[in-house]
Each structure stands twice: as structure tokens, then as C-alpha cells.
Design a protein around this motif. Structure first.
Motif, PDB file in Angstrom:
ATOM      1  N   ALA A 192      18.849  49.182  12.921  1.00 37.86           N
ATOM      2  CA  ALA A 192      17.572  48.491  12.756  1.00 37.86           C
ATOM      3  C   ALA A 192      17.308  48.124  11.303  1.00 37.86           C
ATOM      4  O   ALA A 192      16.802  47.043  10.999  1.00 37.86           O
ATOM      5  N   THR A 193      17.661  49.020  10.392  1.00 38.91           N
ATOM      6  CA  THR A 193      17.433  48.768   8.971  1.00 38.91           C
ATOM      7  C   THR A 193      18.250  47.582   8.480  1.00 38.91           C
ATOM      8  O   THR A 193      17.746  46.716   7.752  1.00 38.91           O
ATOM      9  N   GLU A 194      19.515  47.530   8.853  1.00 39.03           N
ATOM     10  CA  GLU A 194      20.375  46.424   8.420  1.00 39.03           C
ATOM     11  C   GLU A 194      19.854  45.095   8.955  1.00 39.03           C
ATOM     12  O   GLU A 194      19.847  44.084   8.236  1.00 39.03           O
ATOM     13  N   THR A 195      19.408  45.072  10.205  1.00 38.84           N
ATOM     14  CA  THR A 195      18.836  43.860  10.790  1.00 38.84           C
ATOM     15  C   THR A 195      17.612  43.418  10.000  1.00 38.84           C
ATOM     16  O   THR A 195      17.434  42.235   9.696  1.00 38.84           O
ATOM     17  N   SER A 196      16.768  44.379   9.649  1.00 39.36           N
ATOM     18  CA  SER A 196      15.531  44.095   8.920  1.00 39.36           C
ATOM     19  C   SER A 196      15.818  43.544   7.525  1.00 39.36           C
ATOM     20  O   SER A 196      15.235  42.538   7.096  1.00 39.36           O
ATOM     21  N   ILE A 197      16.712  44.193   6.782  1.00 39.68           N
ATOM     22  CA  ILE A 197      17.039  43.757   5.421  1.00 39.68           C
ATOM     23  C   ILE A 197      17.674  42.372   5.443  1.00 39.68           C
ATOM     24  O   ILE A 197      17.318  41.495   4.637  1.00 39.68           O
ATOM     25  N   ASN A 198      18.599  42.160   6.358  1.00 36.41           N
ATOM     26  CA  ASN A 198      19.274  40.861   6.450  1.00 36.41           C
ATOM     27  C   ASN A 198      18.269  39.752   6.743  1.00 36.41           C
ATOM     28  O   ASN A 198      18.361  38.644   6.191  1.00 36.41           O
ATOM     29  N   TYR A 199      17.299  40.050   7.595  1.00 40.89           N
ATOM     30  CA  TYR A 199      16.247  39.078   7.920  1.00 40.89           C
ATOM     31  C   TYR A 199      15.429  38.718   6.679  1.00 40.89           C
ATOM     32  O   TYR A 199      15.180  37.534   6.402  1.00 40.89           O
ATOM     33  N   PRO A 231      25.284  50.460   2.865  1.00 42.70           N
ATOM     34  CA  PRO A 231      25.651  49.106   3.255  1.00 42.70           C
ATOM     35  C   PRO A 231      24.704  48.021   2.753  1.00 42.70           C
ATOM     36  O   PRO A 231      24.939  46.838   3.003  1.00 42.70           O
ATOM     37  N   ASN A 232      23.614  48.397   2.072  1.00 46.91           N
ATOM     38  CA  ASN A 232      22.667  47.389   1.601  1.00 46.91           C
ATOM     39  C   ASN A 232      23.316  46.405   0.630  1.00 46.91           C
ATOM     40  O   ASN A 232      22.986  45.217   0.629  1.00 46.91           O
ATOM     41  N   SER A 233      24.236  46.902  -0.193  1.00 45.44           N
ATOM     42  CA  SER A 233      24.914  46.021  -1.143  1.00 45.44           C
ATOM     43  C   SER A 233      25.787  44.995  -0.423  1.00 45.44           C
ATOM     44  O   SER A 233      25.999  43.878  -0.922  1.00 45.44           O
ATOM     45  N   LEU A 234      26.307  45.362   0.760  1.00 46.16           N
ATOM     46  CA  LEU A 234      27.108  44.415   1.539  1.00 46.16           C
ATOM     47  C   LEU A 234      26.230  43.288   2.072  1.00 46.16           C
ATOM     48  O   LEU A 234      26.637  42.123   2.087  1.00 46.16           O
ATOM     49  N   LEU A 235      25.009  43.615   2.482  1.00 45.55           N
ATOM     50  CA  LEU A 235      24.059  42.585   2.894  1.00 45.55           C
ATOM     51  C   LEU A 235      23.674  41.729   1.695  1.00 45.55           C
ATOM     52  O   LEU A 235      23.487  40.516   1.813  1.00 45.55           O
ATOM     53  N   GLY A 236      23.578  42.376   0.537  1.00 49.64           N
ATOM     54  CA  GLY A 236      23.315  41.644  -0.695  1.00 49.64           C
ATOM     55  C   GLY A 236      24.423  40.653  -1.015  1.00 49.64           C
ATOM     56  O   GLY A 236      24.167  39.553  -1.523  1.00 49.64           O
TER      57      GLY A 236
END
Length: 300
Positions: free
Chosen positions: A247-254, A144-149
Motif C-alpha cells: 500500500a505504501t509503495e502504491t501511495s508514494i508512486n501516486y 524501496p522508496n529510492s527505487l520509486l524515486g
């Protein structure tokens, strides 16, 4: 990647040999690891002192004492800085809806605070400087990191700056088109799977001298060794044994929000005017009956 995550990787890769048994013992004892002598550990794991030394050396340490000390210190930090919410299993079968509401709120707030502690304002400024002077910005990450990207790309586009994200399987195509006047952002939690996307982009980026910004977990990993700058993700989740990457998604988005905001403030008045004007043109059909959401309109 934290030392605990490196131990977990070693356990998974070791099958049924002594490293797996020792690794499981290490993961179970956490900060209490230094309370045990090598003789006690060897007896409890049905291994030997020499096997403990080999385990430590497999993780890059000179011996067991050096490994145990660093591991116990890392675990002590985590135990004293975080609540007893397990980021891997934050709720259980008998958790009520109210419990889940509160647990998810606490988990995400904890992830944000942890990430803020890890963020260096000096590094953020250097990264934004690089982004400003780069002709093109490429962003690489797996879902899902690319979606945050994609959210980051959209925010940047609202102020007129394009961020390019490759389609699935096109990492090499985008990476090979970048050069030293551009930059690349790579998001990878483990930062170690260099043969797979997104890290395989490095074999195209490095020959072209493309400066790389790594967004990855704490500790030593492949991405950190090859990036010009690194920004640390809150690294409490295990690689596989978890419900989701909350937690990871929250951190990356931040982190991405911080990069956007610092970039925005460099030309605040221009970016704000541009953002508002584009909003008026593109979203003129949106309306709300709530006074708090209503926009002021100028009379013609």
C-alpha cells in the motif's frame, strides 16, 4: 505517522514495562478504547491509573482522556473508510491465487483512493511552483522508496528536468551541495528516524536554507516539523509487522506521478513535443504487431 503507529513504536521501545502492556491493550481495542474506564483498563493490564496517564504523556498528551479520545477517533475513521483487507497481511496461507489477484487489486485501489483524499491541490501547486523555480532538485529516500524515486527521476528527465538522487551513503554529499536556490524531496514513511538516512540529510539542508518537501505518513513526525511542505502517504501499514509495503509503495508512486503530471502540464505542448521527439530518437528500434501499440510514421 498515525497515532496507532506511534503507540506501536512505544510498545517496541518499552521492553517489558507497563507501557508495553498498556500499548498492546490499546492496539487490540482500537475504536472501542473509549468503552473502557481507566479503572477497567488498569485492572485488565495489571497496571494503575497513574500508569495510564504516564503512557498518554509519553505520546505528548496531557492525560489519558485526551489520548483515548483522539486514538478512538482515528481508529473510527479508518474502520469506516476502509474495507476489512489488512494492508499488513492482505493474504494468508490458505488464500487461493484468485483470492490474491482480487485482494491485491482492492488493496492498491484503496491505497490510491486514500491518498487522493489526503492530497491537497493547493499544496501540490505550491510544491510544483517550488520545483519549477529551483535550480536543482535533490531526492532522498531509502529502498524501496529510492527505487520509486528513480522512476520519478526518469520521468522528469524525459522532459529535460534532472532530479538528483544520491548513491547509498552519499546523502550528506548531495545535501551539503544544495542551497536556498534549490529544493529537496525527502521520502520517509515513519518520518522519525532523524539520525539515519534519509532524514539525516536535514542537518546539511537546514543550515543552507534548502526548502524541503516531505512525503511521509499522516500525523505528527520529525519530517513534518522540518519540511516546508508535506504530502501525506496512505498510512495503514505497521512499521515492521507486515508481508510487504504494498500500500505504501502504491501511495508514494501516486504522489510522485501527480507531481510529474502537474509539472508536465505547466508547459504541456513543449513537454509533449519534447517527450515524443526523444522517444522517436531513443526508441526507434521498438516495434509491435498489436495495432493498438503501433506508432504513426510520417512518410519521407
Amino acid at each position: 505517522m498515525t497515532l496507532a503507529q506511534r503507540v506501536e513504536e512505544l510498545v517496541i521501545a518499552s521492553g517489558t514495562d507497563s507501557k508495553r502492556v498498556i500499548g498492546e491493550f490499546v492496539l487490540q481495542k482500537k475504536s472501542r478504547l473509549c468503552d473502557f474506564t481507566t479503572q477497567q483498563i488498569a485492572q485488565e493490564t495489571y497496571t494503575s491509573k497513574s500508569a495510564l496517564v504516564r503512557f498518554a504523556k509519553a505520546l505528548g498528551f496531557s492525560g489519558w482522556s485526551e489520548f483515548a479520545r483522539e486514538y478512538a477517533n482515528e481508529q473510527h475513521y479508518q474502520e469506516t473508510h476502509y474495507t476489512d483487507i489488512d494492508p499488513n497481511l492482505p493474504f494468508h496461507e490458505d488464500s487461493s491465487t484468485k483470492d490474491i489477484v482480487n485482494l491485491m487489486c482492492s488493496l492498491q485501489m484503496e491505497s490510491l483512493m486514500d491518498t487522493a483524499d489526503l492530497v491537497s491541490p493547493q499544496t501540490i501547486d505550491r510544491v510544483v511552483n517550488l520545483m519549477e523555480r529551483s535550480k536543482r532538485i535533490g531526492l532522498f529516500g531509502m529502498s524501496p522508496n529510492s527505487l520509486l524515486g528513480e522512476l520519478f527521476r526518469r520521468r522528469m528527465l524525459t522532459i529535460g528536468r534532472n532530479v538528483e538522487i544520491p548513491a547509498l551513503g552519499d546523502n550528506g554529499l548531495l545535501a551539503s551541495s544544495l542551497d536556498s536556490s534549490d529544493c529537496a524531496i525527502i521520502i520517509s514513511y515513519s518520518g522519525n528516524s532523524y539520525a539515519c538516512e534519509p532524514l539525516n540529510a536535514l542537518r546539511f539542508l537546514e543550515p543552507n536554507d534548502v526548502p524541503v518537501i516531505g512525503i511521509t505518513s499522516r500525523g505528527t513526525n520529525y519530517l513534518r516539523q522540518h519540511a516546508a511542505y508535506t504530502l501525506s502517504i496512505s498510512s495503514q501499514e505497521k512499521l515492521f509487522s507486515k508481508i510487504s509495503t504494498f500500500a505504501t509503495e502504491t501511495s508514494i508512486n501516486y504522489i510522485l506521478n501527480v507531481l510529474f503530471s502537474v509539472y508536465f502540464v505547466r508547459n504541456y505542448e513543449k513537454n509533449l513535443a519534447n517527450k515524443i521527439e526523444k522517444g522517436r530518437i531513443l526508441e526507434y528500434q521498438r516495434f509491435s504487431h498489436l495495432s493498438e501499440l503501433k506508432e504513426e510514421t510520417s512518410e519521407s
